[in-house]
Design a protein around this motif. Sequence first.
Motif, mmCIF file in Angstrom:
data_model
loop_
_atom_site.group_PDB
_atom_site.id
_atom_site.type_symbol
_atom_site.label_atom_id
_atom_site.label_comp_id
_atom_site.label_asym_id
_atom_site.label_seq_id
_atom_site.Cartn_x
_atom_site.Cartn_y
_atom_site.Cartn_z
ATOM 1 N N LYS A 170 0.856 -1.184 0.000
ATOM 2 C CA LYS A 170 0.000 0.000 0.000
ATOM 3 C C LYS A 170 0.896 1.240 0.000
ATOM 4 O O LYS A 170 2.076 1.175 0.360
ATOM 5 N N THR A 171 0.306 2.363 -0.401
ATOM 6 C CA THR A 171 1.015 3.639 -0.334
ATOM 7 C C THR A 171 0.378 4.484 0.755
ATOM 8 O O THR A 171 -0.793 4.859 0.652
ATOM 9 N N LEU A 172 1.164 4.754 1.783
ATOM 10 C CA LEU A 172 0.699 5.575 2.902
ATOM 11 C C LEU A 172 1.112 7.020 2.632
ATOM 12 O O LEU A 172 2.300 7.337 2.555
ATOM 13 N N ASP A 173 0.128 7.897 2.476
ATOM 14 C CA ASP A 173 0.398 9.290 2.126
ATOM 15 C C ASP A 173 0.794 10.136 3.327
ATOM 16 O O ASP A 173 1.555 11.098 3.189
ATOM 17 N N LEU A 174 0.272 9.797 4.484
ATOM 18 C CA LEU A 174 0.502 10.633 5.671
ATOM 19 C C LEU A 174 0.314 9.810 6.933
ATOM 20 O O LEU A 174 -0.600 8.982 7.010
ATOM 21 N N LEU A 175 1.186 10.034 7.908
ATOM 22 C CA LEU A 175 1.023 9.445 9.241
ATOM 23 C C LEU A 175 1.675 10.412 10.223
ATOM 24 O O LEU A 175 2.893 10.579 10.231
ATOM 25 N N THR A 176 0.863 11.085 11.021
ATOM 26 C CA THR A 176 1.374 12.097 11.944
ATOM 27 C C THR A 176 0.938 11.797 13.367
ATOM 28 O O THR A 176 -0.111 11.195 13.594
ATOM 29 N N VAL A 177 1.762 12.252 14.300
ATOM 30 C CA VAL A 177 1.451 12.115 15.731
ATOM 31 C C VAL A 177 1.669 13.473 16.385
ATOM 32 O O VAL A 177 2.730 14.083 16.222
ATOM 33 N N GLU A 178 0.673 13.951 17.124
ATOM 34 C CA GLU A 178 0.764 15.257 17.759
ATOM 35 C C GLU A 178 0.115 15.205 19.137
ATOM 36 O O GLU A 178 -0.982 14.666 19.288
ATOM 37 N N ARG A 179 0.810 15.762 20.123
ATOM 38 C CA ARG A 179 0.260 15.848 21.475
ATOM 39 C C ARG A 179 -0.359 17.218 21.702
ATOM 40 O O ARG A 179 0.234 18.241 21.368
ATOM 41 N N LYS A 180 -1.551 17.220 22.283
ATOM 42 C CA LYS A 180 -2.239 18.442 22.694
ATOM 43 C C LYS A 180 -2.661 18.254 24.147
ATOM 44 O O LYS A 180 -3.756 17.772 24.424
ATOM 45 N N GLY A 181 -1.771 18.616 25.055
ATOM 46 C CA GLY A 181 -2.043 18.352 26.461
ATOM 47 C C GLY A 181 -2.033 16.854 26.723
ATOM 48 O O GLY A 181 -1.074 16.163 26.393
ATOM 49 N N GLU A 182 -3.100 16.339 27.309
ATOM 50 C CA GLU A 182 -3.177 14.896 27.586
ATOM 51 C C GLU A 182 -3.659 14.094 26.376
ATOM 52 O O GLU A 182 -3.656 12.867 26.403
ATOM 53 N N LEU A 183 -4.051 14.789 25.311
ATOM 54 C CA LEU A 183 -4.562 14.126 24.103
ATOM 55 C C LEU A 183 -3.448 13.941 23.082
ATOM 56 O O LEU A 183 -2.709 14.872 22.764
ATOM 57 N N ILE A 184 -3.321 12.728 22.562
ATOM 58 C CA ILE A 184 -2.413 12.443 21.457
ATOM 59 C C ILE A 184 -3.257 12.073 20.244
ATOM 60 O O ILE A 184 -4.072 11.139 20.297
ATOM 61 N N GLU A 185 -3.089 12.815 19.156
ATOM 62 C CA GLU A 185 -3.836 12.584 17.913
ATOM 63 C C GLU A 185 -2.910 11.982 16.862
ATOM 64 O O GLU A 185 -1.824 12.502 16.618
#
Length: 247
Positions: A170-185
């Motif tokens: 498969k081709t993965l276009d994007l994979l990001t990890v970001e913390r916003k306080g206690e939330l990780i998106e």
Amino acid sequence: MHRYKLTLEYDGTSFAGWQRQDNLLTVQEALETAFTKFCGCDIKVHGAGRTDAGVHATGQVAHVDLPKIYEPFVIGQALGFYLETLPISVIHVEPVALDFHARFSATSRTYRYLIINRYAPLVFQKKRVWHVHGQSLDAVKMHEAAQVLVGHHDFTSFRAQLCQAKSPEKTLDLLTVERKGELIEIHAKARSFLHHQVRNFVGTLKLVGAGKLSVDDVKNILAAKDRTKAGPTAPAEGLYLINVGYN
């Protein structure tokens, strides 16, 4: 016949996934039952993504063929009435050409995965996030490791055993990890995904965040093409289908 595109949101907690199953309530069955009551005939609903049991959606797309022309507002109102006891909302309806297909016309799918990283128990977010407690996750390291997975690869190490895709590539276009306080998106975008691919990414990246795997370990896991080398499958309740793209 007249084809309509539906944009949907739902809480997956109450459903055994998208796809119709015997003796289990699914999102597809709920929608088809509502349409049958509305139109007085059997209606098939085609979804863009076959979300698993417990997985949520804020931007699922489906299409239906109806025997007559209806105003989109009328369709939305009718479905709202017949689905009022279920956690499904039809947030947009529009007529489309007969060659439009919710699944096969899609050019991208974007998922969001939510982790709450704190010691205190959850109240309002139960069954809607993965609660990781007892350890602080390093979201910067998780993001660095995620970039190893972006691009065209053989993703056998992140593929569920029962995956029915013809190829693990498969081709993965994007994979990001970001913390916003206690939330990780975590956001993942691709034309299509293997079964459990995003949740298997998250399970592995969580180990990176906890200091149990390094960025180089993730490179080796990808190269191994062996599911047993990667981390566990993250819980379904943290995953959301948030967008389906079309040209």
